[in-house]
Design an enzyme around this catalytic site. Structure first.
Site, PDB file in Angstrom:
ATOM      1  N   SER A 152     -21.938  56.442  54.639  1.00  9.69           N
ATOM      2  CA  SER A 152     -22.756  56.694  55.829  1.00  9.69           C
ATOM      3  C   SER A 152     -23.634  55.473  56.081  1.00  9.69           C
ATOM      4  O   SER A 152     -23.866  54.668  55.176  1.00  9.69           O
ATOM      5  CB  SER A 152     -23.641  57.929  55.613  1.00  9.69           C
ATOM      6  OG  SER A 152     -24.624  58.047  56.621  1.00  9.69           O
ATOM      7  N   TYR A 201     -29.084  62.943  49.983  1.00 14.99           N
ATOM      8  CA  TYR A 201     -28.045  62.432  50.871  1.00 14.99           C
ATOM      9  C   TYR A 201     -27.980  60.905  50.850  1.00 14.99           C
ATOM     10  O   TYR A 201     -26.921  60.319  50.620  1.00 14.99           O
ATOM     11  CB  TYR A 201     -28.257  62.931  52.300  1.00 14.99           C
ATOM     12  CG  TYR A 201     -27.103  62.585  53.210  1.00 14.99           C
ATOM     13  CD1 TYR A 201     -25.927  63.313  53.153  1.00 14.99           C
ATOM     14  CD2 TYR A 201     -27.185  61.525  54.108  1.00 14.99           C
ATOM     15  CE1 TYR A 201     -24.849  63.004  53.969  1.00 14.99           C
ATOM     16  CE2 TYR A 201     -26.116  61.205  54.926  1.00 14.99           C
ATOM     17  CZ  TYR A 201     -24.951  61.951  54.849  1.00 14.99           C
ATOM     18  OH  TYR A 201     -23.892  61.615  55.660  1.00 14.99           O
TER      19      TYR A 201
END
Length: 352
Positions: free
Chosen positions: A188, A200
């Site tokens: 990401s 995350y």
């Protein structure tokens, strides 16, 4: 045919000719750049031949990127083995494709589930081995300010996005080596620029590092490893309903002193920022991501990294190269500040 130039046009033409005659180094540099760009475009467009019959294993196919990628590669002629977390996801995918597409149930946090998937794939691929592994399964929540979270919140994300990805990769490596295959890991932009507390960003940064190490180790065996770095897209991971529900859970369990340090209005502002960010940045065209995955599997010379989405290419990834101070200032403009923090500190000083 004779061209008639006015005095102004002739002046511009003379200056242009003079520029290239006086500065041959400039002409040589520009020519070299254009030549290299053309060579890169040609090289990047070369495709692998004979994709029919090549096996590709994809995790996280219940919805989103994995689901669409399985459908696209299946139509192209790959032999797809799609891993879904739920039976419903498995059945929904079969309805969208055909009986030829094979599916398995896989929980990447369960070693026994991974072993069962490896055994199934080994039986399906036989002596050919596994051509492609796409590590797409992931989750985002819990995510929020760091001191709202506990270790269990970190584990819930890291165990899926990083530890699960590593274990799946390690157990499939023998099959991938046999086919001199390819690994596509979904990271990401938040793996390059951390701007949210929780597991995350940590997990995606870990995916970046693991993939780089893996690529350098596996190149000796004829294998290729690519990293996908999506921006914000509308998938289950970025579901506003799920994110807000979890943020309420985190806020409601905070100790009174910690909640006071952020202020009563902070939580409402934080929710507004989340809604605005997801509505502004999130693209519904998830094919931008699956096209990168597809290129990594079908290109003769796949890229090391793929930035997916205009927000990734024009904002997040360039910002990740900026000095930390610049990035901090930019993110301060987006995220709210704990408005009760100074009052809480002053109260504590008075109490002391």
């Amino acid at each position: 045919m004779q061209l008639n130039y006015g005095e102004e046009e002739e002046d511009y033409l003379d200056r242009f000719i003079e520029l290239w005659l006086v500065h041959p180094a400039l002409l040589g540099t520009l020519t070299s750049v254009v030549f290299l760009l053309v060579c890169w475009i040609i090289r990047d467009s070369l495709k692998v031949s004979d994709i029919r019959g090549k096996h590709v294993f994809i995790t996280g196919c219940d919805s989103g990127f994995g689901n669409l990628l399985a459908q696209r590669l299946h139509r192209k002629g790959f032999t797809i083995i799609a891993a879904c977390l739920t039976e419903k996801g498995r059945e929904d995918l079969k309805v969208c494709t055909s009986p030829d597409l094979k599916t398995v149930i896989l929980n990447v946090t369960n070693p026994r589930s991974i072993d069962d998937a490896v055994k199934y794939v080994a039986e399906e691929t036989g002596n050919k081995g596994l051509y492609g592994l796409v590590n797409n399964a992931g989750r985002a929540t819990p995510i929020g300010p760091t001191d709202w979270l506990d270790m269990e919140d970190f584990h819930r994300v890291l165990d899926v996005n990083l530890i699960g990805l590593i274990e799946v990769t390690l157990k499939f490596l023998p099959l991938l080596k046999k086919a001199q295959g390819r690994i596509v890991n979904v990271a990401s932009v938040m793996g390059r620029l951390a701007f949210g507390g929780g597991g995350y960003c940590l997990s995606k940064c870990g995916v970046e590092s693991f993939s780089d190490s893996l690529r350098r180790d596996m190149q000796h065996f004829g294998m290729k490893v690519s990293i996908i770095e999506p921006g914000f897209f509308k998938t289950g991971v970025t579901s506003l309903e799920i994110i807000e529900k979890d943020l309420h859970r985190l806020w409601n369990r905070l100790a009174p002193d910690l909640r006071c340090s952020y202020g009563d209005k902070y939580f409402d502002q934080y929710l507004k920022v989340q809604r605005l960010s997801l509505k502004t940045f999130c693209s519904s065209d998830i094919s931008k991501v699956t096209s990168c995955m597809e290129h990594a599997l079908t290109a003769k010379y796949p890229r090391t990294r793929y930035g997916a989405g205009w927000d990734a290419k024009l904002f997040w990834l360039p910002l990740s190269y900026a000095p930390a101070r610049v990035a901090d200032v930019m993110l301060k403009l987006i995220l709210p500040r704990p408005i009760g923090n100074k009052k809480a500190l002053a109260r504590n000083q008075v109490d002391v």
